[in-house]
Motif scaffolding. Structure first.
Motif, PDB file in Angstrom:
ATOM      1  N   ALA A   1       0.825  -1.206   0.000  1.00 16.51           N
ATOM      2  CA  ALA A   1       0.000   0.000   0.000  1.00 16.51           C
ATOM      3  C   ALA A   1       0.859   1.256   0.000  1.00 16.51           C
ATOM      4  O   ALA A   1       0.576   2.215  -0.727  1.00 16.51           O
ATOM      5  N   GLY A   2       1.919   1.252   0.808  1.00 11.68           N
ATOM      6  CA  GLY A   2       2.769   2.435   0.883  1.00 11.68           C
ATOM      7  C   GLY A   2       3.478   2.728  -0.421  1.00 11.68           C
ATOM      8  O   GLY A   2       3.488   3.862  -0.902  1.00 11.68           O
ATOM      9  N   ALA A   3       4.086   1.693  -1.007  1.00  8.99           N
ATOM     10  CA  ALA A   3       4.784   1.888  -2.276  1.00  8.99           C
ATOM     11  C   ALA A   3       3.806   2.255  -3.385  1.00  8.99           C
ATOM     12  O   ALA A   3       4.061   3.135  -4.207  1.00  8.99           O
ATOM     13  N   SER A   4       2.652   1.587  -3.394  1.00  5.36           N
ATOM     14  CA  SER A   4       1.680   1.801  -4.470  1.00  5.36           C
ATOM     15  C   SER A   4       0.998   3.154  -4.366  1.00  5.36           C
ATOM     16  O   SER A   4       0.794   3.833  -5.372  1.00  5.36           O
TER      17      SER A   4
ATOM     18  N   GLN B   1       9.452  16.841 -13.257  1.00  2.00           N
ATOM     19  CA  GLN B   1       8.573  15.681 -13.086  1.00  2.00           C
ATOM     20  C   GLN B   1       9.206  14.425 -13.679  1.00  2.00           C
ATOM     21  O   GLN B   1       9.151  13.345 -13.078  1.00  2.00           O
ATOM     22  N   GLY B   2       9.772  14.579 -14.864  1.00  2.00           N
ATOM     23  CA  GLY B   2      10.377  13.429 -15.521  1.00  2.00           C
ATOM     24  C   GLY B   2      11.558  12.866 -14.743  1.00  2.00           C
ATOM     25  O   GLY B   2      11.717  11.645 -14.622  1.00  2.00           O
ATOM     26  N   LEU B   3      12.403  13.762 -14.212  1.00  2.00           N
ATOM     27  CA  LEU B   3      13.534  13.317 -13.394  1.00  2.00           C
ATOM     28  C   LEU B   3      13.040  12.558 -12.166  1.00  2.00           C
ATOM     29  O   LEU B   3      13.582  11.511 -11.804  1.00  2.00           O
ATOM     30  N   ALA B   4      12.001  13.093 -11.538  1.00  2.00           N
ATOM     31  CA  ALA B   4      11.471  12.448 -10.338  1.00  2.00           C
ATOM     32  C   ALA B   4      10.886  11.079 -10.654  1.00  2.00           C
ATOM     33  O   ALA B   4      11.140  10.098  -9.941  1.00  2.00           O
ATOM     34  N   LEU B   5      10.124  11.001 -11.735  1.00  2.00           N
ATOM     35  CA  LEU B   5       9.514   9.718 -12.088  1.00  2.00           C
ATOM     36  C   LEU B   5      10.574   8.706 -12.497  1.00  2.00           C
ATOM     37  O   LEU B   5      10.420   7.498 -12.272  1.00  2.00           O
ATOM     38  N   GLY B   6      11.669   9.197 -13.075  1.00  2.00           N
ATOM     39  CA  GLY B   6      12.762   8.308 -13.437  1.00  2.00           C
ATOM     40  C   GLY B   6      13.353   7.594 -12.232  1.00  2.00           C
ATOM     41  O   GLY B   6      13.884   6.489 -12.351  1.00  2.00           O
ATOM     42  N   GLY B   7      13.274   8.227 -11.058  1.00  2.00           N
ATOM     43  CA  GLY B   7      13.780   7.595  -9.857  1.00  2.00           C
ATOM     44  C   GLY B   7      12.739   6.859  -9.053  1.00  2.00           C
ATOM     45  O   GLY B   7      13.068   6.045  -8.199  1.00  2.00           O
ATOM     46  N   GLU B   8      11.471   7.124  -9.310  1.00  2.00           N
ATOM     47  CA  GLU B   8      10.395   6.552  -8.505  1.00  2.00           C
ATOM     48  C   GLU B   8      10.148   5.084  -8.801  1.00  2.00           C
ATOM     49  O   GLU B   8      10.130   4.244  -7.893  1.00  2.00           O
ATOM     50  N   TYR B   9       9.959   4.752 -10.074  1.00  2.00           N
ATOM     51  CA  TYR B   9       9.471   3.412 -10.405  1.00  2.00           C
ATOM     52  C   TYR B   9      10.442   2.318  -9.961  1.00  2.00           C
ATOM     53  O   TYR B   9      10.038   1.326  -9.339  1.00  2.00           O
ATOM     54  N   GLY B  10      11.724   2.494 -10.279  1.00  2.00           N
ATOM     55  CA  GLY B  10      12.694   1.463  -9.917  1.00  2.00           C
ATOM     56  C   GLY B  10      12.735   1.231  -8.423  1.00  2.00           C
ATOM     57  O   GLY B  10      12.851   0.092  -7.961  1.00  2.00           O
ATOM     58  N   GLY B  11      12.603   2.318  -7.633  1.00  2.00           N
ATOM     59  CA  GLY B  11      12.614   2.186  -6.188  1.00  2.00           C
ATOM     60  C   GLY B  11      11.402   1.447  -5.675  1.00  2.00           C
ATOM     61  O   GLY B  11      11.512   0.551  -4.826  1.00  2.00           O
ATOM     62  N   ALA B  12      10.216   1.825  -6.163  1.00  2.00           N
ATOM     63  CA  ALA B  12       8.995   1.183  -5.685  1.00  2.00           C
ATOM     64  C   ALA B  12       8.957  -0.294  -6.069  1.00  2.00           C
ATOM     65  O   ALA B  12       8.615  -1.159  -5.250  1.00  2.00           O
ATOM     66  N   ALA B  13       9.316  -0.605  -7.325  1.00  2.00           N
ATOM     67  CA  ALA B  13       9.284  -1.996  -7.787  1.00  2.00           C
ATOM     68  C   ALA B  13      10.311  -2.841  -7.040  1.00  2.00           C
ATOM     69  O   ALA B  13      10.019  -3.971  -6.607  1.00  2.00           O
ATOM     70  N   THR B  14      11.519  -2.303  -6.884  1.00  2.00           N
ATOM     71  CA  THR B  14      12.562  -3.033  -6.154  1.00  2.00           C
ATOM     72  C   THR B  14      12.163  -3.236  -4.700  1.00  2.00           C
ATOM     73  O   THR B  14      12.328  -4.325  -4.139  1.00  2.00           O
ATOM     74  N   TYR B  15      11.616  -2.213  -4.089  1.00  2.00           N
ATOM     75  CA  TYR B  15      11.226  -2.265  -2.682  1.00  2.00           C
ATOM     76  C   TYR B  15      10.190  -3.368  -2.443  1.00  2.00           C
ATOM     77  O   TYR B  15      10.321  -4.181  -1.514  1.00  2.00           O
ATOM     78  N   VAL B  16       9.157  -3.416  -3.282  1.00  2.00           N
ATOM     79  CA  VAL B  16       8.110  -4.427  -3.106  1.00  2.00           C
ATOM     80  C   VAL B  16       8.644  -5.821  -3.413  1.00  2.00           C
ATOM     81  O   VAL B  16       8.379  -6.781  -2.677  1.00  2.00           O
ATOM     82  N   ALA B  17       9.426  -5.956  -4.496  1.00  2.00           N
ATOM     83  CA  ALA B  17       9.958  -7.269  -4.865  1.00  2.00           C
ATOM     84  C   ALA B  17      10.853  -7.831  -3.775  1.00  2.00           C
ATOM     85  O   ALA B  17      10.846  -9.039  -3.498  1.00  2.00           O
TER      86      ALA B  17
END
Length: 551
Positions: A20-23, A129-145
């Motif tokens: 929930a937190g990552a998503s 926004q693009g720079l921020a999103l570039g760092g967001e997805y990898g962190g959230a996906a890695t964190y949950v996995a």
């Protein structure tokens, strides 16, 4: 389901908080990012009003794409920080940047107030926004996995995969609610800013949730054992074994996934509103309905990838998209604007012109006058949303527009004084419009004749392909790379694929349509890339389902 954190079993509630937190934070970031795409036509009016209509819309799409262009650089910057500093801390920073830059967009003055500074400031916010999103997805996906128990990595990370679609859905719902409350005129004038300003509230809620999370157990263990990387960029991209995996991830997975994602959600939205002339509010409602119906399939395909593998599902989605996009979009035309489809069949339009008389009408500074007979005809047809074929005329001939048996000669505007050119262009455009109307071409799609259930069904099918390619992609990427450089290594191919191959799709496809006159020609872009990904992935990408991600 329990997870392992420092050798201690935690309750299933901990897993739910992690997801929930990552998503929640990622939904918010996608909401921010895609507000711009959903409001592209209003952005054009307020920030690019100093150029001609076609150039203005292409500029608006380019500003939309600018956020995607810098995503790989965000992946490098924040991916490195994530491998050095931790997953949680890094995606807290990216979320703050995204939220504040989106809020500022809602406050920016328009072109009529500060001139060219308006689009410049807008693009700066899009770059942040693009720079921020570039760092967001990898962190959230890695964190949950890295929290997921064995055998459920695809299912757990598929919750992250729903966030992009849920963010788009949320942006459409907020836009619809604001439009409904204030009315179309007020929305066009000023209320389009409200969805951007609302993001500050979402930022606060998302930060509160994420601050309650702990660091990833894999990262904690890696740091405790002294196995972390001190040079993640060098290890990721300067050493061939890992660089080879990065390239395979890009061309064998994420490039095709990206074009299927953006075609199924954003290009479909642009196609309905810009090409088929469907009312903007109705378009948003139809797309939002399809997204709502299809979103559960992200979880279905994430779960299925735990059973049969990531690669078969992703590549099947790419292949199905490549084989069926043309018939689906043609069926969408017939269902959404049957009058347009009927007129195109009974009275096809052909532009007969000297190729030397035709130019690509993109004027970055808004100063060039497109006054040849071909350019005047193409501009009028593009603004009318009419698909047409091109036929070469003898050198020096004046362009002629054929609408079934009817022929209308264009005129040469070069050298005419500006007031006279404007008056003649208006008269000629009216003559063309009357001829198109007489041939059955509608100025707008008629909601009364629209087959709304079929439109939703076709949009749902397009989004279903999205769920196939996107649901398992996070697990597939996480499993390809070692923990010490995972954030950096997986972020770059993901964001080159989605930021460049996918993010530039609406702009590229629209420019292809504008250049050729064929409303379906832009589909060749996703079809070719999805096909390349299918072939590369089938032959060269190794299935990694269930691989250890601790090392």
């Amino acid at each position: 389901m329990a997870t392992l954190t420092d050798g201690v079993r935690t309750r299933a509630g901990g897993d739910r908080l992690v997801i929930a937190g990552a998503s929640a934070g990622t939904v918010f970031e996608w909401y921010d990012f895609y507000l711009y795409g959903s409001l592209a036509s209003f952005i054009t009016q307020h920030f690019f009003s100093g150029v001609n209509a076609t150039t203005g819309y292409i500029f608006a799409l380019l500003a939309f794409a600018a956020g995607f262009a810098v995503r790989p650089f965000g992946a490098l910057v924040f991916g490195r920080l994530g491998d050095l500093w931790g997953r949680k801390n890094t995606f807290l920073v990216t979320m703050m940047l995204m939220g504040l830059s989106t809020f500022v967009v809602g406050l920016l003055p328009g072109y009529d107030q500060i001139g060219v500074a308006a689009p410049v400031l807008l693009i700066v916010m899009r770059l942040i926004q693009g720079l921020a999103l570039g760092g967001e997805y990898g962190g959230a996906a890695t964190y949950v996995a890295e929290h997921a128990p064995p055998g459920k990595r695809g299912l757990y990370t598929s919750w992250i995969q729903t966030t992009a679609t849920l963010g788009l859905f949320l942006s459409l719902v907020v836009i619809l609610l604001v439009r409904g409350q204030v009315g179309e005129e007020a929305f066009k004038a000023w209320a389009w800013r409200i969805p951007f300003l609302v993001s500050i509230v979402l930022l606060g809620v998302s930060l509160w949730i994420r601050l309650r999370l702990n660091e990833s157990p894999v990262f904690q263990r890696m740091v405790a054992e002294g196995k972390g990387s001190t040079r993640p960029l060098t290890e990721s991209f300067a050493r061939w074994p890992n660089l080879k995996l990065v390239l395979l991830a890009l061309f064998g997975l994420t490039a095709g996934q990206a074009v299927v994602w953006y075609t199924g959600q954003f290009y479909a939205l642009f196609f309905l509103e810009k090409t088929l002339r469907v009312d903007g509010a109705l378009t948003n409602g139809l797309v939002a309905t399809a997204l709502l119906l299809a979103t559960p399939f992200f979880l279905v395909f994430g779960w299925l990838s735990d059973k049969i593998g990531r690669k078969p599902i992703i590549l099947a989605g790419c292949l199905l998209a490549a084989l069926t996009y043309f018939p689906i979009f043609k069926a969408l035309t017939a269902a959404a604007n049957p009058q347009l489809a009927a007129a195109s069949a009974s009275a096809p339009v052909t532009l007969v012109a000297d190729p030397a008389d035709c130019t690509f009408q993109f004027d970055p500074v808004g100063k060039q006058v497109f006054a040849s007979s071909c350019d005047l005809a193409k501009s009028a047809l593009a603004n009318a949303g009419v698909s047409y074929a091109n036929q070469a005329a003898p050198p020096g001939a004046t362009a002629v527009v054929r609408i079934g048996p009817t022929q209308i000669s264009s005129f040469r505007g070069a050298g005419l004084p500006a007031p006279e050119l404007k008056a003649r262009k208006a008269d000629w455009t009216k003559t063309l419009g009357d001829a198109l109307t007489a041939a059955g071409y509608p100025a707008k799609a008629d909601p009364a004749t629209m087959n709304k259930p079929l439109v939703v069904a076709l949009l749902w099918l397009l989004v279903l392909y999205v769920t196939m390619v996107y649901g398992p992609i996070a697990a597939a990427l996480v499993e390809m790379f070692p923990a010490r450089i995972r954030y950096t290594s997986m972020s770059l191919p993901y964001h080159i694929g989605n930021g460049w191959f996918g993010g530039f799709l609406p702009t590229t496809a629209f420019a292809m349509v504008a250049a050729t006159g064929n409303i379906y020609y832009g589909l060749w872009y996703p079809v070719v890339i999805a096909t390349v990904t299918f072939v590369v992935g089938l032959l060269l990408v190794k299935e990694m389902r269930g691989a250890s991600i601790e090392a």
